[in-house]
Design a protein around this motif. Sequence first.
Motif, short mmCIF file in Angstrom:
data_model
loop_
_atom_site.label_atom_id
_atom_site.label_comp_id
_atom_site.label_asym_id
_atom_site.label_seq_id
_atom_site.Cartn_x
_atom_site.Cartn_y
_atom_site.Cartn_z
N LYS A 86 0.69 -1.12 -0.10
CA LYS A 86 0.09 -0.04 0.52
C LYS A 86 0.94 1.65 0.01
O LYS A 86 0.21 2.41 -0.49
N ALA A 87 2.00 1.41 0.14
CA ALA A 87 2.76 2.25 0.52
C ALA A 87 3.72 2.73 -0.78
O ALA A 87 3.48 3.92 -1.43
N VAL A 88 3.91 1.69 -1.77
CA VAL A 88 3.79 2.06 -2.66
C VAL A 88 2.98 2.17 -3.68
O VAL A 88 2.68 2.85 -5.44
N GLN A 89 2.04 1.31 -3.37
CA GLN A 89 0.48 2.23 -4.02
C GLN A 89 0.08 4.40 -3.99
O GLN A 89 -0.05 4.65 -4.70
N LEU A 90 0.17 4.86 -3.16
CA LEU A 90 0.27 5.28 -1.96
C LEU A 90 1.48 5.85 -3.16
O LEU A 90 1.34 7.61 -3.55
N LEU A 91 2.21 5.44 -3.18
CA LEU A 91 3.85 6.38 -4.53
C LEU A 91 3.27 6.89 -5.35
O LEU A 91 3.34 7.81 -6.04
N ASN A 92 3.12 5.06 -5.41
CA ASN A 92 2.30 6.22 -7.56
C ASN A 92 1.26 7.05 -7.71
O ASN A 92 1.68 7.35 -8.65
N ASP A 93 0.35 6.94 -6.94
CA ASP A 93 -1.11 7.80 -6.67
C ASP A 93 -0.05 9.78 -6.64
O ASP A 93 -0.47 10.39 -6.98
N GLN A 94 0.65 9.18 -6.01
CA GLN A 94 1.72 10.72 -5.30
C GLN A 94 2.57 11.14 -6.85
O GLN A 94 2.24 12.90 -6.75
#
Length: 579
Positions: free
Chosen positions: A404-412
Amino acid sequence: MPSLVLLKSPGGTSPGETIALDADLLVIGRDADTCQIVIPHHAVSRRHAQISRSNGNFFIEDLRSRNNTFVNSKQVTIRTPLKAEDKIKICDFLFRFHDERVKEPPPIPDWMKKEPQEEDDPGGMTTIEATGSRVNAQSYLDNQNADRLKVLLEISTSLLRTLELDPLLTQVAETLLKEFRQADRCFVILLDENGKPIPKVTKARRPGLDETRFSRTIVKKAVDSLQSYLSEDASSDASLGPAASIAEFRIRSVMCVPLVSSDGKALGAIQMDTQDRAKKFKEDDLNLLTIVANLAAVAVEKAKLHETVLNQAKERKEIELARAVQLGFLPQSFPEVPEYEFYSHYSPAQSIGGDYYDYIYLPGGLLGVVVGDVAGKGVPAALLVAKLSSEVRYCLLTENERNKAVQLLNDQMIRGGLGDRFVTLAATVLDPKNHTLTVVNAGHMSPRKYCAASGEISDVISNDATGLPLGVMPEFEYELVNFTLEPGDIVTIFTDGVTDAMSPSGELFGITGVDRCMNPGEDATGPALTPKKVGERLMQAVRRHANGRPQNDDIALISFGRLPLGVSGPATVVTKGKK
């Protein structure tokens, strides 16, 4: 009948010989079988040039000769019409195009010759070559009074005094207005990158005169022909056509001289005009302005070259500063973890690059080990690396579930404006207490793992578990993989600058090259491999493979793992490549 008159020859043919142009097509060259006008000289091409006749007019065309063809000292690049008295130069042979159908003017110096004028031309248009020779300039100087010589000395001194373009051109315009008392306005115009004339200096003798608007028709005529122009009354000059600007600006007598570079390209023009019918420029004025323009053109070239050199030096300093800043984003200290060893290497293909790696300390004694690759190289990619560096830390520190951290990074990154770029990223989190490693892969090449127990080398994460690169799709859900690191296990994460390293013959280093370096059987020294040894072997192998071929992509590499039993630690090694 029109003919060519030989004026100069290196030998073998007598000057004064006349060659009648009595056919529609006459080829000039040294090949007696295919040429009608034979010049038996080794410097002349077999088929050098040709003269053709059409509707009573004669044209000359170069036939891709080795040493080129010139008319009036200008290289012939297209089919060019010939006029009476034109000088044709082929190697060391000089001809004059003689046409008895045209009444010849009285002999005057070449640099002051007028173009033939039609009888109904009421404008008194005069043209001279824009680039007079030194001999012509000397001839002019020998016949001038002290005041004019003083003007030339003042202008030439001003041009030598500074390499800054704007003050230099302003000084030239002010001096010209002082000398030409009849002039109401003076324009110094330079061409921009698209060839558009831009007034760099505008001067008017008295308030109320429009000193910002010039006649583009007159300037275009001078620039296109690379000839100086003088008209005693531009408003009635038929050669200028129906130019509304001439009437609107009330231009009467006008001089316009092109600024010509050393390689014969137009840089701009100097235009001076009057609005009083009684005040007219003479041919002697045009001669002076032409010499001034030649001096100014040299100064403009020098100033532009100086400006280019300064800009290049400034750019180099900015690039070096950017490189220092980018290296500052990389870890300045390295993990000290019992039983583990770390090796890092970074080298951009250019001064700065788009690869990235980092070690991030996380709560609970965990350690993030991250390698990324921004699409592209150079400054744009480096700017994205700066953003990526901060966003990775934020996302791993604020989200405990690593996928989920990488998913957040993608969106950011998408919200931050990646545009048409993307980022591949391999994010791993090491738990040194339990010796486990969590891996999330966003479109990056899978890290490679050496298993000490079996001796196998394999991907850490499968293609099925590898997600899309960052920036491709918002809210994409990434998978994570967990596994245990046993003593002697080594994980190597790298960017495609390693696998895409190319030999002089064009062979790629490839994954097989990486695996060879992780195989302890290829280590002649005997002791078990460590992360440091794998990293060093890998970079040495890449350099040997390239064998001097320039690096074609950025390289970032981390090799880390659990030390074999009996090997002391911790140890940390980092190298940062230099361009």
